[in-house]
Design an enzyme around this catalytic site. Structure first.
Site, PDB file in Angstrom:
ATOM      1  N   CYS A  18      41.407  57.025  43.657  1.00  0.00           N
ATOM      2  CA  CYS A  18      41.178  58.457  43.382  1.00  0.00           C
ATOM      3  C   CYS A  18      41.899  59.323  44.404  1.00  0.00           C
ATOM      4  CB  CYS A  18      39.681  58.747  43.395  1.00  0.00           C
ATOM      5  SG  CYS A  18      39.276  60.500  43.295  1.00  0.00           S
ATOM      6  N   CYS A  21      39.534  61.620  46.351  1.00  0.00           N
ATOM      7  CA  CYS A  21      38.789  60.871  47.370  1.00  0.00           C
ATOM      8  C   CYS A  21      39.630  60.695  48.631  1.00  0.00           C
ATOM      9  CB  CYS A  21      38.375  59.508  46.823  1.00  0.00           C
ATOM     10  SG  CYS A  21      37.333  59.582  45.344  1.00  0.00           S
TER      11      CYS A  21
END
Length: 421
Positions: A18, A21
């Site tokens: 991600c 993230c």
């Protein structure tokens, strides 16, 4: 992962692939260091949701990163800006007591300076206080809740009766009235914002829970021209001077730049401009004439309230299809802008494979059709040749008969001539 009732854990659920993230990771490391240095009881950690999918599913994780604070049996979601200060404030607010007492007027003044919006319960034990505590356990993720006695409040505060729930904001205060304001939770959810805000994507998302229409001046903060400052001033004046008329239905503010609003409306708005958003059904309203002053803005709002203003957008089927096409187009454009080679590979390769497949299918059909056509033509030609042969034979037979008849007639003619002689 074991969560003890006496401890609090603040943790993001993330995925290694991600991008958001990865962007949060350095901020999260700073959060952990600062909270450890300040002696916070909150334990900071993180969890790979792809490796512990069952735990992520148990906590209802649907996107990455998802930040949760675990307090006893409760899990509180964080939905604010992903900055160090905002996350730390969220953790300290939720980890602390639901209702924070204000024992003195000095403490009240200190807290009021720190908070733009301040909710205070005034009075003793009552059903209203029980409801207040219940609402605080639900909305502590958004704002602080306090309690105080009547003599702690400023002298200008006049309460019609006790107990009472009061909100202090915008330089004044407002008292909750069950008959006019309805459910306490809904009232606090509506009143937890200042009357005028600097609106961004996170704020607009949170405003969706209030059920209010959002009137926004879309401007460029760096542009100091008269038109930009004028529209911003008009919205501020309406929010301040017409609060009693519109505060139950409208939230006011301004937004810097039109990139976010364009993606939301799937349209290109020229700034500066004014737009009113209905976050519950994705409708929006644009003024049908130039907003020159406060009176024009008030008239525009009244037209929306009485239904004479034309609503655009919405969440109907056509708009959903338009949204899918717009999002797909935006994704492709953003990929090509950031990395043209990657865009060519991601989108060019599948299109090339599909084109080759379509070409092969079309070519195969065409060749088959030509072969069948040629075979049919050959068969018809053979039939024509056979028919022509039959006709020639029949012609030869006719010619043969004609020749025989002619010879007989010649012999008979010779005999008749001999008799005459």
């Amino acid at each position: 992962c074991i969560v003890l009732p006496s401890e609090e854990y603040c943790s993001p659920f993330y995925a290694p692939w991600c991008g958001h993230c990865k962007k949060l990771e350095p901020v999260w490391n700073e959060v952990g260091i600062e909270m450890r240095n300040m002696g916070s009881p909150v334990k900071v950690g993180k969890m790979d949701a792809t490796s512990f999918s069952s735990i992520a599913s148990e906590f209802g994780v649907r996107g990455y990163p998802t930040i949760k604070l675990l307090k006893g049996d409760l899990a509180y979601n964080y939905r604010g800006p992903r900055t160090k200060d905002d996350i730390i404030e969220f953790a300290n607010r939720v980890a602390g007591p639901l209702i924070r007492p204000l024992p003195s007027q000095h403490m009240f003044d200190h807290v009021q300076k720190r908070h733009h919006v301040l909710f205070v319960y005034v009075g003793g034990e009552s059903p209203l206080k029980e409801k207040y505590i219940e609402v605080a356990s639900e909305l502590i993720v958004y704002t602080y809740f306090f309690s105080a006695s009547e003599d702690v409040l400023p002298e200008y505060v006049m309460l019609p009766e006790l107990p009472a729930v009061v909100v202090f904001k915008d330089g004044t205060y407002f008292v909750y009235d069950e008959y006019e304001d309805g459910d306490l939770s809904s009232w606090i959810n509506r009143e937890r914002f200042q009357g005028y805000l600097h609106v961004d994507g996170f704020t607009l998302y949170e405003l969706g829970d209030t059920g209010k229409l959002v009137a926004i001046a879309v401007i460029d903060d760096k542009n100091s021209s008269v038109e930009h400052t004028r529209l911003k001033s008009i919205i501020q004046e309406v929010a301040r001077d017409y609060r009693d008329h519109f505060h139950r239905d409208f939230q006011f503010g301004h937004m810097d730049g039109n990139d976010y609003i364009n993606s939301l409306l799937m349209d290109d708005l020229t700034i500066p401009t004014i737009v009113v958003l209905n976050t519950s059904n994705q409708q929006y309203f644009l003024p049908d004439r130039h907003i020159e002053n406060t009176e024009d803005m008030v008239q525009f709002i009244n037209n929306i309230l009485d239904g004479t203003a034309e609503a655009q957008g919405g969440d109907g089927l056509l708009q959903r299809i338009k949204r899918i096409i717009y999002d797909a187009k935006s994704t492709i454009v953003s990929v090509f802008k950031s990395s043209p080679l990657l865009g060519c590979f991601l989108f060019g390769l599948p299109l090339g494979v599909i084109s080759i497949m379509c070409y092969g299918i079309c070519t195969a059909d065409t060749d088959g059709g030509v072969d069948e056509h040629e075979a049919a033509k050959k068969e018809n030609g053979d039939r024509e040749l056979t028919d022509e042969g039959s006709e020639e034979e029949q012609e030869e037979e006719k010619n043969g008969k004609y020749t025989e008849l002619s010879d007989g007639e010649l012999k008979q003619k010779d005999i008749m001539e001999k008799k005459k002689d």
